[in-house]
Design a protein around this motif. Structure first.
Motif, PDB file in Angstrom:
ATOM      1  N   LEU A 180       0.402  -0.284  -0.053  1.00 50.92           N
ATOM      2  CA  LEU A 180       0.030   0.092  -0.299  1.00 50.92           C
ATOM      3  C   LEU A 180       0.340   1.379   0.024  1.00 50.92           C
ATOM      4  O   LEU A 180       0.450   2.551  -0.592  1.00 50.92           O
ATOM      5  N   LEU A 181       1.746   0.955   0.960  1.00 42.82           N
ATOM      6  CA  LEU A 181       2.703   2.704   0.490  1.00 42.82           C
ATOM      7  C   LEU A 181       3.878   2.471  -0.502  1.00 42.82           C
ATOM      8  O   LEU A 181       3.439   3.659  -1.144  1.00 42.82           O
ATOM      9  N   SER A 182       3.863   1.537  -1.166  1.00 42.47           N
ATOM     10  CA  SER A 182       4.407   1.548  -2.323  1.00 42.47           C
ATOM     11  C   SER A 182       3.794   2.661  -3.333  1.00 42.47           C
ATOM     12  O   SER A 182       4.691   3.398  -4.366  1.00 42.47           O
ATOM     13  N   ILE A 183       2.386   1.296  -3.963  1.00 42.33           N
ATOM     14  CA  ILE A 183       1.750   2.851  -4.079  1.00 42.33           C
ATOM     15  C   ILE A 183       1.377   4.146  -3.900  1.00 42.33           C
ATOM     16  O   ILE A 183       1.393   4.805  -4.792  1.00 42.33           O
ATOM     17  N   ILE A 184       1.352   5.078  -2.863  1.00 46.62           N
ATOM     18  CA  ILE A 184       0.843   6.111  -2.283  1.00 46.62           C
ATOM     19  C   ILE A 184       2.489   6.739  -2.683  1.00 46.62           C
ATOM     20  O   ILE A 184       2.836   7.631  -3.814  1.00 46.62           O
ATOM     21  N   GLU A 185       3.193   5.712  -2.436  1.00 42.79           N
ATOM     22  CA  GLU A 185       4.854   6.841  -2.410  1.00 42.79           C
ATOM     23  C   GLU A 185       4.499   6.812  -4.395  1.00 42.79           C
ATOM     24  O   GLU A 185       4.746   7.839  -5.353  1.00 42.79           O
ATOM     25  N   LYS A 186       4.249   6.126  -5.119  1.00 45.20           N
ATOM     26  CA  LYS A 186       4.434   5.550  -6.287  1.00 45.20           C
ATOM     27  C   LYS A 186       3.485   7.610  -7.576  1.00 45.20           C
ATOM     28  O   LYS A 186       3.320   7.346  -8.245  1.00 45.20           O
ATOM     29  N   ILE A 187       1.766   7.476  -6.150  1.00 45.32           N
ATOM     30  CA  ILE A 187       0.991   8.686  -7.172  1.00 45.32           C
ATOM     31  C   ILE A 187       1.361   9.749  -6.460  1.00 45.32           C
ATOM     32  O   ILE A 187       1.313  10.237  -7.453  1.00 45.32           O
ATOM     33  N   GLU A 188       2.679   9.913  -5.603  1.00 43.85           N
ATOM     34  CA  GLU A 188       2.994  10.684  -5.117  1.00 43.85           C
ATOM     35  C   GLU A 188       3.718  11.533  -5.883  1.00 43.85           C
ATOM     36  O   GLU A 188       3.569  12.512  -6.266  1.00 43.85           O
ATOM     37  N   GLN A 190       4.161  10.833  -9.301  1.00 49.45           N
ATOM     38  CA  GLN A 190       3.524  10.897 -10.647  1.00 49.45           C
ATOM     39  C   GLN A 190       3.101  12.711 -10.662  1.00 49.45           C
ATOM     40  O   GLN A 190       3.128  13.065 -11.584  1.00 49.45           O
ATOM     41  N   THR A 191       2.249  12.726  -9.928  1.00 53.01           N
ATOM     42  CA  THR A 191       1.423  13.734  -9.322  1.00 53.01           C
ATOM     43  C   THR A 191       2.193  15.288  -8.351  1.00 53.01           C
ATOM     44  O   THR A 191       2.078  15.796  -8.835  1.00 53.01           O
ATOM     45  N   ASN A 192       3.628  15.024  -8.078  1.00 60.49           N
ATOM     46  CA  ASN A 192       4.145  15.404  -7.585  1.00 60.49           C
ATOM     47  C   ASN A 192       3.924  15.677  -7.175  1.00 60.49           C
ATOM     48  O   ASN A 192       3.941  17.671  -6.461  1.00 60.49           O
ATOM     49  N   GLU A 193       3.757  15.529  -5.715  1.00 59.73           N
ATOM     50  CA  GLU A 193       2.984  15.856  -4.386  1.00 59.73           C
ATOM     51  C   GLU A 193       3.452  15.601  -2.962  1.00 59.73           C
ATOM     52  O   GLU A 193       4.031  14.133  -2.535  1.00 59.73           O
ATOM     53  N   GLU A 194       3.869  16.039  -2.161  1.00 61.06           N
ATOM     54  CA  GLU A 194       4.026  15.900  -0.995  1.00 61.06           C
ATOM     55  C   GLU A 194       3.308  14.642  -0.250  1.00 61.06           C
ATOM     56  O   GLU A 194       4.378  13.674   0.578  1.00 61.06           O
ATOM     57  N   GLU A 198      -5.996  11.825   0.993  1.00 62.39           N
ATOM     58  CA  GLU A 198      -6.338  10.463   1.676  1.00 62.39           C
ATOM     59  C   GLU A 198      -7.212  10.538   1.392  1.00 62.39           C
ATOM     60  O   GLU A 198      -8.382   9.237   1.540  1.00 62.39           O
ATOM     61  N   LYS A 199      -8.430  11.469   1.432  1.00 65.15           N
ATOM     62  CA  LYS A 199     -10.038  11.684   1.251  1.00 65.15           C
ATOM     63  C   LYS A 199     -10.332  10.677  -0.351  1.00 65.15           C
ATOM     64  O   LYS A 199     -11.502  10.408   0.028  1.00 65.15           O
ATOM     65  N   ILE A 200      -9.710  11.291  -1.216  1.00 67.82           N
ATOM     66  CA  ILE A 200      -9.559  10.966  -3.074  1.00 67.82           C
ATOM     67  C   ILE A 200      -9.423   9.670  -3.348  1.00 67.82           C
ATOM     68  O   ILE A 200      -9.259   9.656  -4.116  1.00 67.82           O
ATOM     69  N   CYS A 201      -8.247   9.674  -2.257  1.00 70.07           N
ATOM     70  CA  CYS A 201      -7.375   8.030  -2.652  1.00 70.07           C
ATOM     71  C   CYS A 201      -8.450   6.763  -2.436  1.00 70.07           C
ATOM     72  O   CYS A 201      -8.047   6.469  -1.630  1.00 70.07           O
ATOM     73  N   PHE A 202      -8.803   6.575  -3.675  1.00 66.21           N
ATOM     74  CA  PHE A 202      -9.974   5.239  -3.836  1.00 66.21           C
ATOM     75  C   PHE A 202      -8.865   4.085  -4.234  1.00 66.21           C
ATOM     76  O   PHE A 202      -8.663   4.147  -5.140  1.00 66.21           O
ATOM     77  N   VAL A 218      -6.575   1.316  -7.957  1.00 63.36           N
ATOM     78  CA  VAL A 218      -6.766   2.124  -7.371  1.00 63.36           C
ATOM     79  C   VAL A 218      -6.793   3.880  -8.265  1.00 63.36           C
ATOM     80  O   VAL A 218      -6.207   3.780  -9.280  1.00 63.36           O
ATOM     81  N   THR A 219      -7.657   4.803  -8.000  1.00 59.62           N
ATOM     82  CA  THR A 219      -7.759   5.163  -8.517  1.00 59.62           C
ATOM     83  C   THR A 219      -7.797   7.302  -7.699  1.00 59.62           C
ATOM     84  O   THR A 219      -7.587   7.597  -6.635  1.00 59.62           O
ATOM     85  N   TYR A 220      -6.665   7.959  -8.433  1.00 62.38           N
ATOM     86  CA  TYR A 220      -6.759   9.004  -7.798  1.00 62.38           C
ATOM     87  C   TYR A 220      -6.916  10.233  -8.974  1.00 62.38           C
ATOM     88  O   TYR A 220      -5.586  10.023  -9.248  1.00 62.38           O
ATOM     89  N   LYS A 221      -7.192  11.746  -8.678  1.00 67.01           N
ATOM     90  CA  LYS A 221      -7.400  12.339  -9.354  1.00 67.01           C
ATOM     91  C   LYS A 221      -7.611  11.604 -11.173  1.00 67.01           C
ATOM     92  O   LYS A 221      -8.987  10.864 -11.359  1.00 67.01           O
ATOM     93  N   ASN A 222      -6.827  12.062 -11.658  1.00 65.81           N
ATOM     94  CA  ASN A 222      -6.808  11.429 -13.564  1.00 65.81           C
ATOM     95  C   ASN A 222      -5.882  10.428 -13.335  1.00 65.81           C
ATOM     96  O   ASN A 222      -5.655   9.773 -14.618  1.00 65.81           O
ATOM     97  N   GLN A 223      -5.363   9.350 -12.477  1.00 64.63           N
ATOM     98  CA  GLN A 223      -4.824   8.482 -12.950  1.00 64.63           C
ATOM     99  C   GLN A 223      -6.220   6.616 -12.049  1.00 64.63           C
ATOM    100  O   GLN A 223      -6.554   7.550 -11.281  1.00 64.63           O
ATOM    101  N   THR A 224      -5.011   6.417 -12.979  1.00 63.73           N
ATOM    102  CA  THR A 224      -5.866   4.249 -12.519  1.00 63.73           C
ATOM    103  C   THR A 224      -4.914   3.215 -12.822  1.00 63.73           C
ATOM    104  O   THR A 224      -4.304   3.606 -13.754  1.00 63.73           O
ATOM    105  N   LEU A 225      -4.619   3.256 -11.057  1.00 58.98           N
ATOM    106  CA  LEU A 225      -3.513   1.825 -11.857  1.00 58.98           C
ATOM    107  C   LEU A 225      -4.170   0.838 -11.279  1.00 58.98           C
ATOM    108  O   LEU A 225      -5.050   0.205 -10.559  1.00 58.98           O
TER     109      LEU A 225
END
Length: 254
Positions: A180-188, A190-194, A198-202, A218-225
């Motif tokens: 789970l943490l590796s997925i969060i790191e990957k999204i951060e 790709q989106t260049n977010e620090e 967490e409320k919209i990462c589905f 996993v969907t977050y903003k305009n990303q789907t993994l």
């Protein structure tokens, strides 16, 4: 003298490449400074070490027996270099839309989620793990592989459920805190977010191919993994599955 020095460098380079070639794709890095008695740890794990780097041991999970991997990860979670290993963990499980076999998994998963509504959905903020429902962003890394969740299909209401466990359960569809943490790191990245919201990462969990394969979307903003978490940690075995067309998904979801 210069020629001799250059020859020495070439030999070292070739030797380093040979060492690296002894590693499979299923590797994980261990920080030497965290293992305690380095010589004892190295001797204990000598059958698994495929490369000896200045700051890390490279451990090849494929050198272990299938049943050894979860126990080894749990015992050595405290010394794993997760900064370097998260990407490897992520890539072991990610489904690639450009891979024909993976693409069929993705299409089949979307059919279950969009058409059959057979999934469990939850935002990352609420995705606690382990029997004590721990927040994986706050626990010490030594506890990472003591905390799992597993997906369960075909309950009495024909839906997907998540159940927390205090360790890996053989034969179940488990996923760990590091995944789970590796997925969060990957999204951060790709989106260049620090830190992502967490409320919209589905997260959506479903089963395909007669319930033998578990897929995480996993969907977050305009990303789907998409991820396969059907097998034991560190390994993934994807087989050809029956085709489900994208048109069929669209047609049945209208």
């Amino acid at each position: 003298m210069k020629k001799l020095f250059l020859t020495f460098i070439v030999v070292l380079s070739v030797f380093g490449n040979v060492k690296a070639q002894n590693c499979s794709e299923n590797i994980i890095y261990v920080k030497k400074r965290l293992v305690g008695n380095q010589s004892v740890w190295e001797e204990t794990n000598r059958n698994y070490i495929c490369e000896n780097q200045p700051e890390d041991f490279t451990v090849d999970l494929n050198k272990m027996e299938k049943l050894e991997i979860p126990n080894w990860l749990k015992a050595n979670s405290f010394c794993i270099n997760f900064d370097k290993s998260f990407e490897l963990i992520h890539n072991t499980h990610q489904l690639d839309i450009n891979n024909d076999v993976h693409k069929r998994y993705i299409i089949a998963a979307d059919y279950e989620i969009i058409v059959k509504k057979n999934f469990y959905g939850i935002v990352f903020q609420d995705l606690k793990i382990g029997l004590n429902d721990v927040d994986i962003t706050r626990i010490d890394q030594s506890k990472y592989y003591s905390n799992y969740k597993r997906a369960i299909d075909k309950n009495i209401f024909h839906g997907v459920k998540l159940k927390s466990t205090d360790g890996f359960i053989l034969g179940s569809h488990n996923f760990s805190a590091p995944l789970l943490l590796s997925i969060i790191e990957k999204i951060e990245k790709q989106t260049n977010e620090e830190a992502l919201d967490e409320k919209i990462c589905f997260f959506q969990f479903t089963f395909i191919e007669e319930d033998t394969k578990a897929v995480m979307k996993v969907t977050y903003k305009n990303q789907t993994l998409y991820y396969d978490f059907s097998d034991e940690p560190g390994r993934k075995s994807l087989k050809t599955i029956k085709n489900v067309s994208k048109n069929e998904i669209i047609k049945n979801s209208l």
